[in-house]
Design a protein around this motif. Structure first.
Motif, PDB file in Angstrom:
ATOM      1  N   ARG A   1      38.643  31.124  73.636  1.00  0.00           N
ATOM      2  CA  ARG A   1      40.143  31.368  73.833  1.00  0.00           C
ATOM      3  C   ARG A   1      40.745  32.676  74.314  1.00  0.00           C
ATOM      4  O   ARG A   1      39.808  33.606  74.009  1.00  0.00           O
ATOM      5  CB  ARG A   1      40.577  30.646  72.756  1.00  0.00           C
ATOM      6  N   GLU A   2      41.948  32.741  74.530  1.00  0.00           N
ATOM      7  CA  GLU A   2      42.433  34.091  74.679  1.00  0.00           C
ATOM      8  C   GLU A   2      43.990  33.908  74.624  1.00  0.00           C
ATOM      9  O   GLU A   2      44.428  32.824  74.886  1.00  0.00           O
ATOM     10  CB  GLU A   2      42.058  34.676  76.019  1.00  0.00           C
ATOM     11  N   PHE A   3      44.700  34.998  74.260  1.00  0.00           N
ATOM     12  CA  PHE A   3      46.198  34.975  73.803  1.00  0.00           C
ATOM     13  C   PHE A   3      46.487  36.527  74.162  1.00  0.00           C
ATOM     14  O   PHE A   3      46.099  37.456  73.988  1.00  0.00           O
ATOM     15  CB  PHE A   3      46.159  34.701  72.447  1.00  0.00           C
ATOM     16  N   ASP A   4      47.927  36.437  74.345  1.00  0.00           N
ATOM     17  CA  ASP A   4      48.778  37.578  74.703  1.00  0.00           C
ATOM     18  C   ASP A   4      48.557  38.456  73.288  1.00  0.00           C
ATOM     19  O   ASP A   4      48.384  39.842  73.353  1.00  0.00           O
ATOM     20  CB  ASP A   4      50.114  37.599  75.156  1.00  0.00           C
ATOM     21  N   ALA A   5      48.866  37.889  72.320  1.00  0.00           N
ATOM     22  CA  ALA A   5      48.780  38.662  70.960  1.00  0.00           C
ATOM     23  C   ALA A   5      48.005  37.828  69.969  1.00  0.00           C
ATOM     24  O   ALA A   5      48.014  36.499  69.941  1.00  0.00           O
ATOM     25  CB  ALA A   5      50.632  38.875  70.336  1.00  0.00           C
ATOM     26  N   VAL A   6      47.449  38.753  69.426  1.00  0.00           N
ATOM     27  CA  VAL A   6      46.501  38.544  68.247  1.00  0.00           C
ATOM     28  C   VAL A   6      46.414  39.106  66.857  1.00  0.00           C
ATOM     29  O   VAL A   6      46.668  39.958  66.935  1.00  0.00           O
ATOM     30  CB  VAL A   6      44.888  38.282  68.540  1.00  0.00           C
ATOM     31  N   ALA A   7      46.530  38.273  65.761  1.00  0.00           N
ATOM     32  CA  ALA A   7      46.638  38.797  64.291  1.00  0.00           C
ATOM     33  C   ALA A   7      45.207  38.401  63.724  1.00  0.00           C
ATOM     34  O   ALA A   7      45.121  36.895  63.844  1.00  0.00           O
ATOM     35  CB  ALA A   7      47.767  38.393  63.521  1.00  0.00           C
ATOM     36  N   ILE A   8      44.565  39.058  63.271  1.00  0.00           N
ATOM     37  CA  ILE A   8      43.403  39.007  62.420  1.00  0.00           C
ATOM     38  C   ILE A   8      43.745  39.151  60.860  1.00  0.00           C
ATOM     39  O   ILE A   8      44.007  40.337  60.501  1.00  0.00           O
ATOM     40  CB  ILE A   8      42.130  39.538  62.732  1.00  0.00           C
ATOM     41  N   VAL A   9      43.505  38.055  60.000  1.00  0.00           N
ATOM     42  CA  VAL A   9      44.272  38.344  58.665  1.00  0.00           C
ATOM     43  C   VAL A   9      43.107  38.208  57.522  1.00  0.00           C
ATOM     44  O   VAL A   9      42.030  37.624  58.072  1.00  0.00           O
ATOM     45  CB  VAL A   9      45.347  37.301  58.401  1.00  0.00           C
ATOM     46  N   ARG A  10      43.432  38.766  56.509  1.00  0.00           N
ATOM     47  CA  ARG A  10      42.358  38.859  55.306  1.00  0.00           C
ATOM     48  C   ARG A  10      41.016  39.295  55.867  1.00  0.00           C
ATOM     49  O   ARG A  10      39.963  38.494  55.538  1.00  0.00           O
ATOM     50  CB  ARG A  10      42.376  37.157  54.847  1.00  0.00           C
ATOM     51  N   ALA A  11      41.104  40.300  56.538  1.00  0.00           N
ATOM     52  CA  ALA A  11      39.859  40.903  56.998  1.00  0.00           C
ATOM     53  C   ALA A  11      39.378  41.676  55.834  1.00  0.00           C
ATOM     54  O   ALA A  11      39.377  43.133  55.521  1.00  0.00           O
ATOM     55  CB  ALA A  11      40.070  41.852  58.080  1.00  0.00           C
ATOM     56  N   HIS A  12      38.693  41.156  55.026  1.00  0.00           N
ATOM     57  CA  HIS A  12      37.896  41.562  53.710  1.00  0.00           C
ATOM     58  C   HIS A  12      36.554  41.588  53.652  1.00  0.00           C
ATOM     59  O   HIS A  12      36.063  40.325  54.193  1.00  0.00           O
ATOM     60  CB  HIS A  12      38.572  40.921  52.388  1.00  0.00           C
ATOM     61  N   ASP A  13      35.716  42.448  53.126  1.00  0.00           N
ATOM     62  CA  ASP A  13      34.280  42.131  52.553  1.00  0.00           C
ATOM     63  C   ASP A  13      34.236  41.072  51.813  1.00  0.00           C
ATOM     64  O   ASP A  13      35.431  40.682  50.896  1.00  0.00           O
ATOM     65  CB  ASP A  13      33.707  43.206  51.935  1.00  0.00           C
ATOM     66  N   GLY A  14      33.318  40.110  51.881  1.00  0.00           N
ATOM     67  CA  GLY A  14      33.393  38.896  51.050  1.00  0.00           C
ATOM     68  C   GLY A  14      33.806  37.773  51.848  1.00  0.00           C
ATOM     69  O   GLY A  14      33.347  36.578  51.932  1.00  0.00           O
ATOM     70  N   LEU A  15      34.566  38.149  52.928  1.00  0.00           N
ATOM     71  CA  LEU A  15      34.975  37.082  54.085  1.00  0.00           C
ATOM     72  C   LEU A  15      34.322  37.234  55.111  1.00  0.00           C
ATOM     73  O   LEU A  15      33.845  36.530  56.211  1.00  0.00           O
ATOM     74  CB  LEU A  15      36.274  36.810  53.814  1.00  0.00           C
ATOM     75  N   ILE A  16      34.666  38.782  55.822  1.00  0.00           N
ATOM     76  CA  ILE A  16      33.976  39.217  57.014  1.00  0.00           C
ATOM     77  C   ILE A  16      33.599  40.400  56.708  1.00  0.00           C
ATOM     78  O   ILE A  16      34.051  41.650  56.589  1.00  0.00           O
ATOM     79  CB  ILE A  16      35.261  39.212  58.027  1.00  0.00           C
ATOM     80  N   PRO A  17      32.207  40.650  56.375  1.00  0.00           N
ATOM     81  CA  PRO A  17      31.156  39.601  56.457  1.00  0.00           C
ATOM     82  C   PRO A  17      31.358  38.683  55.147  1.00  0.00           C
ATOM     83  O   PRO A  17      31.815  39.223  54.048  1.00  0.00           O
ATOM     84  CB  PRO A  17      29.682  40.445  56.257  1.00  0.00           C
ATOM     85  N   TYR A  18      30.919  37.513  55.245  1.00  0.00           N
ATOM     86  CA  TYR A  18      30.640  36.404  53.899  1.00  0.00           C
ATOM     87  C   TYR A  18      29.810  36.915  53.064  1.00  0.00           C
ATOM     88  O   TYR A  18      28.626  37.340  53.348  1.00  0.00           O
ATOM     89  CB  TYR A  18      30.477  35.041  54.560  1.00  0.00           C
ATOM     90  N   GLY A  19      30.203  37.036  51.623  1.00  0.00           N
ATOM     91  CA  GLY A  19      29.360  37.559  50.522  1.00  0.00           C
ATOM     92  C   GLY A  19      29.144  38.918  50.650  1.00  0.00           C
ATOM     93  O   GLY A  19      30.198  39.812  50.884  1.00  0.00           O
ATOM     94  N   ASN A  20      27.944  39.467  50.353  1.00  0.00           N
ATOM     95  CA  ASN A  20      27.796  40.921  50.323  1.00  0.00           C
ATOM     96  C   ASN A  20      26.427  41.160  50.999  1.00  0.00           C
ATOM     97  O   ASN A  20      25.527  41.642  50.336  1.00  0.00           O
ATOM     98  CB  ASN A  20      27.823  41.272  48.904  1.00  0.00           C
ATOM     99  N   PRO A  21      26.234  40.935  52.327  1.00  0.00           N
ATOM    100  CA  PRO A  21      25.017  41.128  52.996  1.00  0.00           C
ATOM    101  C   PRO A  21      24.587  42.769  53.052  1.00  0.00           C
ATOM    102  O   PRO A  21      25.456  43.412  53.089  1.00  0.00           O
ATOM    103  CB  PRO A  21      25.055  40.472  54.297  1.00  0.00           C
ATOM    104  N   ARG A  22      23.415  43.098  53.002  1.00  0.00           N
ATOM    105  CA  ARG A  22      22.908  44.309  53.126  1.00  0.00           C
ATOM    106  C   ARG A  22      23.206  44.862  54.535  1.00  0.00           C
ATOM    107  O   ARG A  22      23.108  43.921  55.530  1.00  0.00           O
ATOM    108  CB  ARG A  22      21.563  44.368  52.707  1.00  0.00           C
TER     109      ARG A  22
END
Length: 587
Positions: free
Chosen positions: A515-536
């Motif tokens: 998909r593509e959009f004029d405006a994008v917000a990426i929310v809750r960009a946290h370790d534990g979610l992105i990346p999921y868990g705590n990979p080495r």
């Protein structure tokens, strides 16, 4: 058809080709041009051209473009365009199922919106005391692969056993059994090699090992040429068996040329492309070449107190101030539950939206949902331009029920069926505009009309009617989450969901791909979610998460904002990827 030098070189290469395409590089345009070029080779022969795509939406897009360029007759006669599931079902499994002990007496394909599928999954969940949230992950089960974390191996084996006992096959089973057949009976891939002069395969970076085995068996007879397209930097489907290395392996096996790539991004601004390159450098480097190249909004990282304050204080004002339509905006999150929280709040603000938490049902789980939304919108608006959309929603139903292309839908016969369905829908709405009364009768009547016009076979009727019943149950069961009372939910309300050009899109990062959009917000960009868990560090899990973030960033054309917040219940810090691409921290 206008082509770049890179696209021209790829399209006019005469042999096998492995083409890496960066985000926004005009990949679909290139595939359509290559298909038309292949047409020159088979026009006066009995051979055909196959095109395998990852989603039904991609199938529809390619079919529409080809029929526009070539006309319906040539399109129908020479092209076999579909997902890998429909390719395997129509060309391998359906003609040869009787060779397998399990299916000597026949088979039925069961989909997640089929009541028989639901009964089996519910039974396995109950008998193995699984969390109810595991239901959706049964779609991911693939024999020979490790089940998702919330489905025990014994439960997976029980599920497959119950399918076999009833002569049922799910989508992944079609691939699995097709791979078994081509391995056991070499004349099957040999025959496919004789039929197909060319096979074009899209999104190859997400192709699984079983799929590659089937393609390799066909390629081994050297009668078919391959044009494979993908981007290992966007490989994010390991949970479905996708492996980015398989693209290089297959290209090597078939001696494909692999030194041509599409590196021009027609979608995003130079500032967004530069940020994406910082996260995931490409070789050759991706460059902005489209009309948005010089758009001067600098991507930002904001850390706010709450999940919603970032959207309220920064993203939504930027969209409104920049004159960007709501329909050209997307909010991306790591998971469904975050989007549901956002949807409730935005709906209270009066912002039109589509996505998890917006619809009072899960659209992808109900066969009739896309057509019902489209017909409700059409009979409310009277916009004749929507006729084309109705036709393609009907084709999706045909492909889902029977995995085939029905050319009669694109003739006067199809026009008449659409007219009858629209007339019936208006009558039902006028009699009672409540969706509870409308939907079941609409599904039944729609099935009967499509059967009358030889667009569906009789056995497909139950699946369509059953999907309307499950959709109504879904609305009722999720009243607490959506706040929608089924008794007050109308035909007009449902029609709004078909008008995506007016609504903010709420998508998981996985669903945003393509998909593509004029405006994008990426929310809750946290370790534990992105990346999921705590990979080495530098593990494959971290690398795939990096690619997932990359996919999110490259959805934006003009405005890109990334958010972390202090209200994360687990206290996870901002994503390591944010800290990497914004070394000075949030602004």
């Amino acid at each position: 058809m206008k082509l770049t030098d890179q696209q021209h070189e790829a399209i006019f290469h005469e042999g096998n080709l492995s083409l890496v395409s960066c985000p926004g590089s005009g990949k679909t345009h290139t595939i359509v041009a290559r298909l038309m070029r292949c047409m020159d080779e088979v026009q006066n022969t009995t051979r055909r051209i196959g095109c395998i795509t990852y989603t039904r939406a991609a199938v529809s897009e390619i079919q529409q473009r080809l029929s526009r360029y070539l006309g319906r007759d040539k399109f129908e006669d020479k092209f076999d365009i579909g997902t890998i599931h429909s390719f395997c079902l129509n060309n391998i499994f359906r003609p040869n199922h009787w060779r397998l002990d399990t299916f000597q007496k026949g088979f039925d394909v069961v989909t997640p919106d089929d009541e028989r599928y639901k009964n089996i999954v519910d039974g396995v969940i109950d008998d193995h005391s699984l969390d109810r949230r595991a239901f959706d992950n049964f779609e991911l089960l693939f024999r020979g692969l490790t089940p998702p974390d919330n489905i025990a191996t014994s439960a997976a084996e029980d599920y497959w056993g119950r399918l076999d006992e009833n002569n049922f096959v799910d989508f992944n089973g079609i691939i699995y059994y097709s791979a078994q057949l081509v391995k056991a009976y070499p004349f099957l891939p040999a025959g496919l090699g004789s039929v197909f002069a060319w096979l074009l395969v899209d999104e190859f970076q997400d192709t699984s090992e079983y799929q590659v085995q089937i393609l390799n068996d066909i390629a081994s007879y050297e009668r078919t040429k391959f044009f494979i397209v993908g981007d290992p930097d966007q490989s994010i489907m390991s949970f479905a068996g996708g492996r980015p290395d398989l693209m290089d392996d297959f290209a090597f096996d078939i001696s494909a040329r692999d030194d041509v790539s599409l590196s021009g991004n027609f979608r995003s601004s130079d500032l967004i492309v530069s940020l994406a390159e910082d996260l995931q450098p490409r070789d050759p480097e991706m460059g902005a070449v489209g009309e948005n190249k010089h758009f001067d909004f600098t991507p930002v990282w904001k850390h706010t107190e709450t999940l919603l304050s970032g959207l309220e204080d920064y993203f939504l004002p930027e969209v409104e101030g920049g004159g960007i339509d709501w329909g050209e905006c997307a909010i991306l999150a790591p998971n469904f539950y975050i989007l549901c929280e956002i949807a409730t709040h935005l709906r209270d603000m009066g912002i039109p939206l589509i996505g998890p938490g917006a619809r009072p049902y899960k659209k992808s789980s109900h066969l009739i949902a896309p057509l019902a939304e489209e017909i409700c919108s059409y009979i409310e608006s009277g916009d004749s331009r929507m006729i084309r959309n109705l036709r393609w929603r009907m084709q999706e139903i045909i492909e889902s029920c029977e995995s085939r292309w029905n050319p009669k839908l694109f003739t006067f016969n199809g026009d008449l069926a659409i007219s009858r369905i629209a007339t019936m829908a208006r009558r039902l709405r006028d009699e009672n505009p409540a969706i509870k009364s409308f939907l079941e009768e609409f599904a039944s009547g729609c099935a009967d009309i499509m059967i009358d016009h030889d667009l569906l076979i009789n056995s497909s009727r139950d699946a369509i009617v059953g999907s309307s019943n499950s959709m109504l149950e879904d609305i009722e069961n999720h009243r607490w989450r959506s706040g929608v009372d089924i008794d007050n939910f109308s035909v007009s309300d449902m029609g709004l969901f078909a008008r995506g050009n007016r609504s903010v899109k709420l998508l998981t990062l996985h669903k945003a791909k393509g998909r593509e959009f004029d405006a994008v917000a990426i929310v809750r960009a946290h370790d534990g979610l992105i990346p999921y868990g705590n990979p080495r560090r530098d593990s494959e899990k971290e690398n795939e998460a990096r690619r997932l973030m990359y996919v999110g960033i490259t959805r934006a054309r003009k405005v890109l904002m990334l958010f972390s917040d202090s209200s994360d219940s687990r206290g996870n810090p901002p994503s390591r990827f944010l800290r990497e691409i914004f070394p000075d921290g949030p602004s």
